[in-house]
Design an enzyme around this catalytic site. Structure first.
Site, PDB file in Angstrom:
ATOM      1  N   TYR A 106       0.844  -1.195   0.000  1.00  0.00           N
ATOM      2  CA  TYR A 106       0.000   0.000   0.000  1.00  0.00           C
ATOM      3  C   TYR A 106       0.886   1.256   0.000  1.00  0.00           C
ATOM      4  CZ  TYR A 106      -3.421   3.378   1.641  1.00  0.00           C
ATOM      5  OH  TYR A 106      -4.223   4.469   1.768  1.00  0.00           O
ATOM      6  N   LYS A 204     -12.017  -0.185   4.932  1.00  0.00           N
ATOM      7  CA  LYS A 204     -12.306  -0.920   3.708  1.00  0.00           C
ATOM      8  C   LYS A 204     -13.422  -1.940   3.970  1.00  0.00           C
ATOM      9  CE  LYS A 204      -8.918   1.698   2.473  1.00  0.00           C
ATOM     10  NZ  LYS A 204      -7.517   1.276   2.466  1.00  0.00           N
TER      11      LYS A 204
HETATM   12  C1  LIG Z   1      -6.304   1.788   2.947  1.00  0.00           C
HETATM   13  C2  LIG Z   1      -5.219   0.870   3.318  1.00  0.00           C
HETATM   14  C3  LIG Z   1      -4.358   1.162   4.382  1.00  0.00           C
HETATM   15  C4  LIG Z   1      -4.427   2.468   5.163  1.00  0.00           C
HETATM   16  O1  LIG Z   1      -5.624   2.592   5.862  1.00  0.00           O
HETATM   17  P1  LIG Z   1      -6.329   4.002   6.216  1.00  0.00           P
HETATM   18  O2  LIG Z   1      -7.547   3.599   6.946  1.00  0.00           O
HETATM   19  O3  LIG Z   1      -6.593   4.708   4.913  1.00  0.00           O
HETATM   20  O4  LIG Z   1      -5.346   4.778   7.041  1.00  0.00           O
HETATM   21  C5  LIG Z   1      -3.376   0.234   4.707  1.00  0.00           C
HETATM   22  N1  LIG Z   1      -3.251  -0.912   4.020  1.00  0.00           N
HETATM   23  C6  LIG Z   1      -4.037  -1.226   2.982  1.00  0.00           C
HETATM   24  C7  LIG Z   1      -3.844  -2.519   2.258  1.00  0.00           C
HETATM   25  C8  LIG Z   1      -5.050  -0.349   2.585  1.00  0.00           C
HETATM   26  O5  LIG Z   1      -5.833  -0.660   1.540  1.00  0.00           O
END
Ligand SMILES: *Cc1c(COP(=O)(O)O)cnc(C)c1O
Length: 401
Positions: A106, A204
């Site tokens: 990421y 997510k």
């Molecule tokens: C979105 C995401 C993050 C970071 O998370 P946030 O809630 O945006 O801070 C970390 N790892 C993965 C794989 C992600 O998709």
């Protein structure tokens, strides 16, 4: 109440940490929107509740629910996924330590490591993490505190064999962290496969409705859980009670949603693969990346490691006569879909489309983690798959091929 530890994951998702409110019997966990709590006497907080940076009943309810779904002893939730990653690393790494990461992590994780932790004195190395031989070689070259795994990875959906790389790392005394955001606790169980800690962006799939930013660290190891909980309280990156309530609500339906995300994505990936031809510039697509496709290099590992689906993320590379045309096709496509909304993020009920090179992964451009410019990433939602296919078909038609 029946013993939840023997109940299945979907039952735990609905009941663990979610006992009806002891005062009113409210079935839905109340949003305890309070910063402080009346004490029964000096230094005698009732049931341990003193101040909401340290403890809050809504947040604690989510932590217990998530721990139960994961099958982890300890869960600590945060105000974002990156806050969770930051606190895990900052509380357990020291200047002089080294961390080994995959070449497809990421973008925000890479930025945090490269721009904050490296200047602070941590060494960062990158390896093709889908190749256990390369991982084993790198681990023998240097002492690493952590091996950082993302599988499926973002955005190329590379698959890492968690059990294989964990065994290699443990031979060298290296701890393994799996960012399990893409698979969610429904499809993949890294702690059972040997990882030492799991992190999530609950923004997510766990939140699941594109309405909350959150994160979590889970582990069975008190040597990780204790410093993480200490730094969370010391530094304060806590989710609000309302954020925690949204996470609770999302987690209850996670299994149903993830099954549908996965079946929709598999169907769309299979269909799009029939449009792809790497050697034919006039084909709309060069390549479809989805771990559920037999053509995917990590398919066999994913089929063994993932439990009942391959997730909702698909990446596609566009065709064209040259790189400029491929990029133009990718951009045009991402701007032509209607149900698939052009937006960063993923894992919500609604389908999203984005161009990683110009959007989520702009922060890794010019590094070894740079992503192809003809790549488009789809977060397949839980709409009717026929409507989603029709939307993608009209966007392919808009390319005029
Ligand atoms: C979105 C995401 C993050 C970071 O998370 P946030 O809630 O945006 O801070 C970390 N790892 C993965 C794989 C992600 O998709």
């Amino acid at each position: 109440m029946t013993n939840l530890s023997s109940a299945s994951r979907s039952t735990r998702a609905i009941h663990a940490g979610q006992e009806p409110d002891p005062v009113t019997g409210a079935v839905s966990t109340p949003i305890y929107m309070t910063s402080t709590f009346k004490q029964d006497g000096v230094g005698r907080p009732r049931n341990g509740f003193d101040y909401s940076r340290s403890v809050n009943p809504t947040r604690n309810g989510f932590d217990r629910q998530l721990a139960a779904v994961e099958g982890a002893e300890f869960a600590t939730s945060f105000s974002s996924g990156l806050a969770a990653i930051d606190v895990l690393l900052r509380s357990t790494l020291r200047p002089g330590d080294a961390i080994l990461i995959g070449n497809d992590v990421y973008g925000g994780t890479y930025r945090l490591l490269a721009k904050v932790f490296v200047p602070w004195g941590v060494t960062l190395d990158v390896v093709d993490i889908t190749d256990p031989a390369a991982v084993g070689h790198a681990l023998r070259e240097k002492d690493y505190r952590y091996l950082w795994v993302e599988t499926p990875s973002n955005p190329l959906l590379g698959i890492t064999d968690i059990a294989a790389v964990s065994a290699l790392a443990h031979e060298r005394g290296t701890n393994v962290v799996v960012d399990n955001t893409f698979a969610s606790p429904i499809l993949q169980h890294p702690l059972a496969d040997g990882a030492d800690a799991v992190v999530y962006s609950t923004t997510k799939y766990i939140g699941g409705h594109s309405d909350v930013i959150g994160g979590a660290v889970l582990t069975n190891d008190p040597a990780i859980a204790e410093p993480v909980a200490f730094l969370q309280n010391a530094a304060g990156a806590v989710p609000s009670p309302f954020d925690s309530w949204l996470d609770i609500r999302g987690l209850k339906t996670l299994e149903l949603r993830v099954r549908r995300h996965s079946s929709n994505a598999l169907e769309l990936a299979r269909w799009m693969e029939t449009l792809a031809d790497p050697d034919e510039p006039s084909a709309p697509l060069e390549r479809v990346w989805y771990p559920g496709l037999e053509s995917h290099p990590g398919h066999d590992v994913a089929a063994r490691q993932m439990d009942g689906g391959f997730g909702g993320m698909i990446s596609i590379q566009f065709g064209g006569a040259n790189d400029d045309e491929k990029f133009a096709n990718a951009k045009k496509f991402a701007e032509s879909t209607e149900l698939f909304t052009l937006a960063e993020s993923l894992g919500g009920v609604e389908s999203l489309v984005e161009h990683p090179g110009a959007m989520t992964h702009a922060s890794v451009s010019g590094t070894t983690l740079e992503v192809p410019s003809n790549l488009v990433r789809l977060s397949v939602g839980i709409e009717d798959v026929r409507d989603l296919q029709a939307d993608l078909a009209q966007a392919f038609a808009a390319l005029g091929k």
